[in-house]
Every structure is written in structure tokens, then in C-alpha cells.
Design an enzyme around this catalytic site. Structure first.
Site, PDB file in Angstrom:
ATOM      1  N   ALA A 153     -11.787   3.636   2.854  1.00 34.66           N
ATOM      2  CA  ALA A 153     -10.780   2.667   2.432  1.00 34.66           C
ATOM      3  C   ALA A 153      -9.800   3.271   1.422  1.00 34.66           C
ATOM      4  O   ALA A 153      -9.926   4.422   0.994  1.00 34.66           O
ATOM      5  CB  ALA A 153     -11.470   1.438   1.850  1.00 34.66           C
ATOM      6  N   HIS A 154      -8.821   2.437   1.027  1.00 33.46           N
ATOM      7  CA  HIS A 154      -7.747   2.919   0.151  1.00 33.46           C
ATOM      8  C   HIS A 154      -8.275   3.342  -1.226  1.00 33.46           C
ATOM      9  O   HIS A 154      -9.214   2.780  -1.767  1.00 33.46           O
ATOM     10  CB  HIS A 154      -6.641   1.874   0.003  1.00 33.46           C
ATOM     11  CG  HIS A 154      -7.093   0.544  -0.527  1.00 33.46           C
ATOM     12  ND1 HIS A 154      -6.344  -0.592  -0.418  1.00 33.46           N
ATOM     13  CD2 HIS A 154      -8.221   0.163  -1.173  1.00 33.46           C
ATOM     14  CE1 HIS A 154      -6.965  -1.607  -0.978  1.00 33.46           C
ATOM     15  NE2 HIS A 154      -8.111  -1.173  -1.451  1.00 33.46           N
ATOM     16  N   ASN A 155      -7.640   4.399  -1.741  1.00 36.14           N
ATOM     17  CA  ASN A 155      -7.902   4.947  -3.089  1.00 36.14           C
ATOM     18  C   ASN A 155      -9.252   5.628  -3.230  1.00 36.14           C
ATOM     19  O   ASN A 155      -9.630   6.027  -4.342  1.00 36.14           O
ATOM     20  CB  ASN A 155      -7.805   3.863  -4.173  1.00 36.14           C
ATOM     21  CG  ASN A 155      -6.447   3.209  -4.225  1.00 36.14           C
ATOM     22  OD1 ASN A 155      -5.460   3.766  -3.756  1.00 36.14           O
ATOM     23  ND2 ASN A 155      -6.379   2.013  -4.788  1.00 36.14           N
ATOM     24  N   GLN A 200       0.872  -1.170   0.000  1.00 35.17           N
ATOM     25  CA  GLN A 200       0.000   0.000   0.000  1.00 35.17           C
ATOM     26  C   GLN A 200       0.915   1.229   0.000  1.00 35.17           C
ATOM     27  O   GLN A 200       1.370   1.674   1.054  1.00 35.17           O
ATOM     28  CB  GLN A 200      -0.901  -0.003   1.232  1.00 35.17           C
ATOM     29  CG  GLN A 200      -1.725  -1.275   1.395  1.00 35.17           C
ATOM     30  CD  GLN A 200      -2.885  -1.353   0.419  1.00 35.17           C
ATOM     31  OE1 GLN A 200      -3.803  -0.540   0.448  1.00 35.17           O
ATOM     32  NE2 GLN A 200      -2.846  -2.346  -0.458  1.00 35.17           N
TER      33      GLN A 200
END
Length: 342
Positions: A250-252, A209
Site C-alpha cells: 500500500a501507499h507510503n 495520492q
């Protein structure tokens, strides 16, 4: 009631000053000279308090309130009442919020760095900052002017925090670039590793990540939230956006400007959310979706497909809100027992 042990009080202010600052109009017969000393609910307000009537369901309380002044709308002012000093506003909630901040402005922090704070020699701290006990600031981090870092918060290596920002007690910030005037609640984790789990021949594996978290100016993030850094791209929170407590991003994920997220809502990875979106409590938004600008999502909804600009949706799975209401009525009719009202 407002307890002066916990909140700074300013004033008193005349009704005329409050009207001018809140951009409200004085109703006929209201006295510009009357002095007000605080804010209170309709039920407990006294003659030196300002209250607000913005919901017709509270008409009974409006009718008997002893408040010295009440902010309301032209339509709601027609309800029965005994208050001689009404302030008429297009948006009573907004006007009352402005008045509240006049009486109780946010405290100005006293600058100083606790002797128990651990600030790396390569970190930079702007003038006028308050850094409380137990704070850790990592290598090459930059803290802008006038920031307040609450007790035991951790600012990771290379993090940049813009001026006049507040990081709550026990919060952790890493892999992040944060704008000016940002407020982050206690216990929140920003920049943690996203949930990038893949299944391989030998079992589960967490992928790298390597993105960041980018937070715009004047963002508010409540307590015990988590905002994961991007996997390859960045996680972005647009300027002016407000997140309640207990929210997972969450990511992105990319969230636009001036959005509102109520508590316990969550957004899965790589979703894109436009500007001015309002998300109700406990809403779930699936990964890789696009939510347009000016969208409204009802509380406890599950969003599993893209939502067009300006749409209002609700339900699980979320559908246009009128369709959701029709579904609920149809379901109620199907299960209704013959010869009963239930």
C-alpha cells in the site's frame, strides 16, 4: 523434466567446473572429469544430471537416486546413498541454484522495437532494448539500455526504468522511478492510486495520492502484484528485495533491502519494514507499524504491533513464535476429548 523447447541449455560441464562455480567441495572419490548435462529432481535424475539433497525428509529418494552428481551438505551426505559424485556445500540450495543458472542462463533478448508499439516522441529508449507489440511508453519516460518491455505493457508519463530491467506482459507502471536489473511480472500494477479514503459530511472521499514509487536495483516483483504510489511521501522497495506473485503493497510503505515476501502477503499503508526481513505466505501487516531488520514472520500471520529487530513471530495476532507454539499446544489440550488421542 526440462523441456528444451522452452529453456536454453548450456553445457555439458565437468564436475570440477561445477564445483568451482558453485563453491562446493568434491567429496572423496568424486571424479572431476565426469560430464553433466542438466539438472533434475532426485527421483527422475539420470546419470548425466545434477540433483540436490537438502532435506533429510527426502533421504529415501537420495538413497536410490540415479543422478550423476548430487549437491548436499556434509551432514546430509552421511545418509545412505549410491552416488559416487557428491558436491559438499555449506548451503546446498544456493549451490544448486548457481549450477542451475549455468545450465539454463536467462535468455538474452533480441533487440528491436515492434511496429505496433506506441512510443511518445519525447520518450527516450536506450540501446539494445526489446519492445514488444502493443507497448505504450508515455511522454518524457526514460527506458534504460537493454530493457525488455513485454507485450501490451504500459509505461506512464515521466517513468524512469534503469538498464537491463524486464517489464512483463500487460504490466502497468506509472509515477515510478525504477532501478537497474529489476524484473516485474506480468499483470503487475505499479504506481496506482493508493486507498486513501476518508469519511466526510457528504460520504466517502478519496484523498489525493501525490507520491511516487521508488524501486531499487535488482528487485524482483512477481505477477499480478500491486504497489501503490505514496499519498504525500513515497512508497519505497529497497534493492535486492524479492516479491512473490499476488502481493499488495500500500501507499507510503517502506521496505528495506534484501527482503523476501511470499505469495498473497499484504502490507497496509505507511508501514516501515527493515532489511533482510522474511515474510511468509498470506501474511497481513497492519498500517503504520515498524518491522525491524532480520525479522521472520510465519505464514498466515497477522501482524498488529511493532516487531523488534531479529524477532521471529507467528500467529493471529502475531506473537513471538515460541509463545505461539505454546498457545497452540494449550488450545489443543483444552479441546482434547477425555480418553482419546485426538
Amino acid at each position: 523434466m526440462t523441456d528444451d523447447r522452452f529453456f536454453t541449455r548450456c553445457g555439458p560441464f565437468s564436475l570440477g567446473v561445477l564445483a568451482a562455480c558453485s563453491k562446493a567441495d568434491l567429496a572423496e572419490g568424486a571424479s572431476t572429469a565426469v560430464l553433466l548435462r542438466g539438472i533434475a529432481p532426485l527421483e527422475t535424475a539420470e546419470a548425466d544430471d545434477v540433483s540436490v539433497f537438502c532435506d533429510a525428509r527426502r533421504a529415501d529418494a537420495f538413497a536410490v537416486s540415479r543422478a550423476g552428481a548430487i549437491i548436499t551438505s556434509a551432514k546430509l551426505a552421511a545418509h545412505r546413498h549410491d552416488c559416487a559424485n557428491l558436491l559438499i556445500a555449506r548451503d546446498p540450495r544456493f549451490a544448486f541454484a548457481a549450477v542451475g543458472l549455468m545450465f539454463h542462463p536467462r535468455c538474452t533478448d533480441t533487440a528491436g522495437i515492434s511496429g505496433t508499439a506506441d512510443i511518445h516522441a519525447t520518450a527516450s529508449v536506450g540501446e539494445g532494448c526489446r519492445i514488444d507489440s502493443g507497448v505504450v511508453v508515455g511522454a518524457h519516460a526514460h527506458i534504460g539500455e537493454g530493457c525488455h518491455l513485454g507485450a501490451n505493457c504500459v509505461i506512464g508519463d515521466g517513468v524512469e526504468i534503469g538498464p537491463q530491467s524486464v517489464i512483463g506482459c500487460n504490466a502497468t507502471v506509472s509515477h515510478a522511478l525504477i532501478g537497474a536489473g529489476v524484473r516485474i511480472g506480468a499483470g503487475t500494477v505499479i504506481g496506482g492510486e493508493g486507498f486513501g479514503v476518508v469519511l466526510g459530511p457528504a460520504g466517502l472521499m478519496c484523498s489525493a495520492q501525490v507520491g511516487r514509487v521508488i524501486i531499487g536495483d535488482n528487485v524482483r516483483i512477481g505477477g499480478n502484484c500491486t504497489i501503490d504510489r505514496g499519498a504525500l511521501d513515497d512508497t519505497v522497495i529497497g534493492s535486492g528485495t524479492m516479491l512473490d506473485n499476488l502481493i499488495q503493497i500500500a501507499h507510503n510503505v517502506r521496505i528495506g533491502r534484501n527482503c523476501i515476501f511470499a505469495g498473497q502477503s499484504g502490507v497496509a499503508g505507511s508501514a516501515i519494514i527493515g532489511d533482510n526481513v522474511m515474510v511468509g505466505g498470506a501474511v497481513s501487516i497492519s498500517d503504520h507499524l515498524t518491522i525491524g531488520s532480520n525479522v521472520r514472520i510465519a505464514g498466515k500471520s497477522g501482524v498488529a504491533q511493532d516487531v523488534a529487530d531479529g524477532a521471529v513471530v507467528g500467529g493471529y495476532p502475531a506473537v513471538p513464535v515460541r509463545q505461539w507454539h505454546r498457545q497452540n499446544l494449550a488450545l489443543a489440550a483444552m479441546i482434547k476429548k477425555p480418553g482419546t488421542d485426538a
